[in-house]
Design a protein around this motif. Sequence first.
Motif, PDB file in Angstrom:
ATOM      1  N   ASP A   1      -1.028 -21.939   9.317  1.00 29.87           N
ATOM      2  CA  ASP A   1      -0.487 -21.344   8.091  1.00 29.87           C
ATOM      3  C   ASP A   1       0.018 -19.930   8.338  1.00 29.87           C
ATOM      4  O   ASP A   1       1.141 -19.582   7.963  1.00 29.87           O
ATOM      5  N   LYS A   2      -0.805 -19.117   8.988  1.00 28.37           N
ATOM      6  CA  LYS A   2      -0.453 -17.710   9.201  1.00 28.37           C
ATOM      7  C   LYS A   2       0.780 -17.551  10.092  1.00 28.37           C
ATOM      8  O   LYS A   2       1.610 -16.672   9.874  1.00 28.37           O
ATOM      9  N   LYS A   3       0.885 -18.409  11.086  1.00 30.68           N
ATOM     10  CA  LYS A   3       1.999 -18.303  12.037  1.00 30.68           C
ATOM     11  C   LYS A   3       3.162 -19.228  11.675  1.00 30.68           C
ATOM     12  O   LYS A   3       4.162 -19.252  12.400  1.00 30.68           O
TER      13      LYS A   3
ATOM     14  N   LYS B   1      -7.758 -30.732   4.855  1.00 30.21           N
ATOM     15  CA  LYS B   1      -7.871 -29.702   5.880  1.00 30.21           C
ATOM     16  C   LYS B   1      -6.557 -28.963   6.129  1.00 30.21           C
ATOM     17  O   LYS B   1      -6.565 -27.798   6.511  1.00 30.21           O
ATOM     18  N   CYS B   2      -5.431 -29.645   5.917  1.00 29.99           N
ATOM     19  CA  CYS B   2      -4.127 -28.986   6.095  1.00 29.99           C
ATOM     20  C   CYS B   2      -3.079 -29.711   5.262  1.00 29.99           C
ATOM     21  O   CYS B   2      -2.635 -30.812   5.620  1.00 29.99           O
ATOM     22  N   ALA B   3      -2.679 -29.101   4.164  1.00 33.72           N
ATOM     23  CA  ALA B   3      -1.715 -29.728   3.254  1.00 33.72           C
ATOM     24  C   ALA B   3      -0.348 -29.903   3.908  1.00 33.72           C
ATOM     25  O   ALA B   3       0.382 -30.845   3.582  1.00 33.72           O
TER      26      ALA B   3
ATOM     27  N   GLY C   1       3.652 -21.466   0.235  1.00 34.27           N
ATOM     28  CA  GLY C   1       2.594 -22.248   0.862  1.00 34.27           C
ATOM     29  C   GLY C   1       3.146 -23.311   1.786  1.00 34.27           C
ATOM     30  O   GLY C   1       4.316 -23.266   2.173  1.00 34.27           O
ATOM     31  N   ILE C   2       2.297 -24.268   2.148  1.00 37.54           N
ATOM     32  CA  ILE C   2       2.594 -25.297   3.159  1.00 37.54           C
ATOM     33  C   ILE C   2       3.457 -24.716   4.287  1.00 37.54           C
ATOM     34  O   ILE C   2       4.468 -25.286   4.678  1.00 37.54           O
TER      35      ILE C   2
ATOM     36  N   GLU D   1      -7.737 -19.236  -0.782  1.00 37.88           N
ATOM     37  CA  GLU D   1      -6.467 -18.508  -0.955  1.00 37.88           C
ATOM     38  C   GLU D   1      -5.309 -19.379  -0.479  1.00 37.88           C
ATOM     39  O   GLU D   1      -4.262 -19.476  -1.136  1.00 37.88           O
ATOM     40  N   ARG D   2      -5.482 -20.029   0.671  1.00 30.51           N
ATOM     41  CA  ARG D   2      -4.444 -20.924   1.194  1.00 30.51           C
ATOM     42  C   ARG D   2      -4.292 -22.149   0.299  1.00 30.51           C
ATOM     43  O   ARG D   2      -3.170 -22.602   0.039  1.00 30.51           O
TER      44      ARG D   2
END
Length: 380
Positions: free
Chosen positions: A32-34, A79-81, A203-204, A351-352
């Motif tokens: 997400d961050k990168k 775990k990861c949208a 997001g995503i 937050e994510r």
Amino acid sequence: MQLELNEQQKMIQKMVREFAEKEIAPVASELDKKAKYPTEILKKMAKLGLLGAIIPQEYGGAGLDTISYTIIIEEISKKCASTGVITSVHNSLVSWPIMKYGNEEQKKKYLPILARGEKIGAFAGTEPNAGSDLGAMQTTAELKGDKYIINGNKTFITSGSKAGVLIVFAVTDKSLGSKGISAFIVENTMKGFKVGDTFEKMGINANHVTELIFEDMEVPKENLLGKEGEGFKIALSALDGGRIGIAAQAVGIAQAALEESIEYSKQRQQFGRPIAKFQAIQWMLADMATRIEAVRQLVYKAAYAKDHKQGRYSKEAAMAKLFASETAMDAVIKAVQIHGGYGYTKEYTVERLFRDAKITEIYEGTSEVQRLVIANSLLK
């Protein structure tokens, strides 16, 4: 009516849950961050058969029912949208239309490579001036000899810069309106195919969403999916299935928000005791859990309708997506509230989840469009 998962579905749930916990959870925040596309995760998923979940076994897929498929999307999305929606589009909006409308040659050529994850799929319908109103698209396709020449732009395309096989929609006869739209199987190596800008999103972030540019793109006429003029029908029927996938994604996000909130409320101490002891927190958790369980059953019902109902299952799919996406938003709002100031920081997963949830109310048909679909079905 069977209200419990069967043994195969339970096994799939266990397998995917363990995979997501081991392989996805440790890297989800970094992705997400990168804004890093989950290439390595997708390769591992392909080995488990998850990228070919709905593809028949004769074409190299797992041949699973749609309830099993929604279980996969929920567990991955928990775990990861981003990885969840990539998987959903790959299956629902690319593999399925080829399964449903493709000829045998197209199925043999494309379904095995999609099942193996050798190429990721994308669905290219949306344009700058044709979002909810797909019938207003301006991309054109003109048959010249043994090729269609396609010109136009697409936007908001999931996996746009990474996909190797795309379902592209274009107008072949302007005089017929939406009945003049056709669908094509396009490869990213075809002459005239270009990737435009990649969007920076709320997001995503691990899902690379891009513009696509077609400048005299040459597509062999044998890559026409279905018949000329069937594109609009193909798009709408594919989106019915896609909406079930997005509903499952939303359930995954909501469930993650609930689990994070339960864990945090047990650990966070205020006024000499865990905040989970306070009725205000308990009621939020109770409301979250109740809505999530209700919408999960609605998603399963839509999935069952896809496999068993004769004709379209648009109402069931729209209901599932509408309620699931709004439940996800409700859950993440409560989750951030339960976490207080910490929930507003990037240090905490909620937050994510908050940023990822919003898109489920927008893509593959906004909540307003879902209400239109439901109302039209009721008023027939």
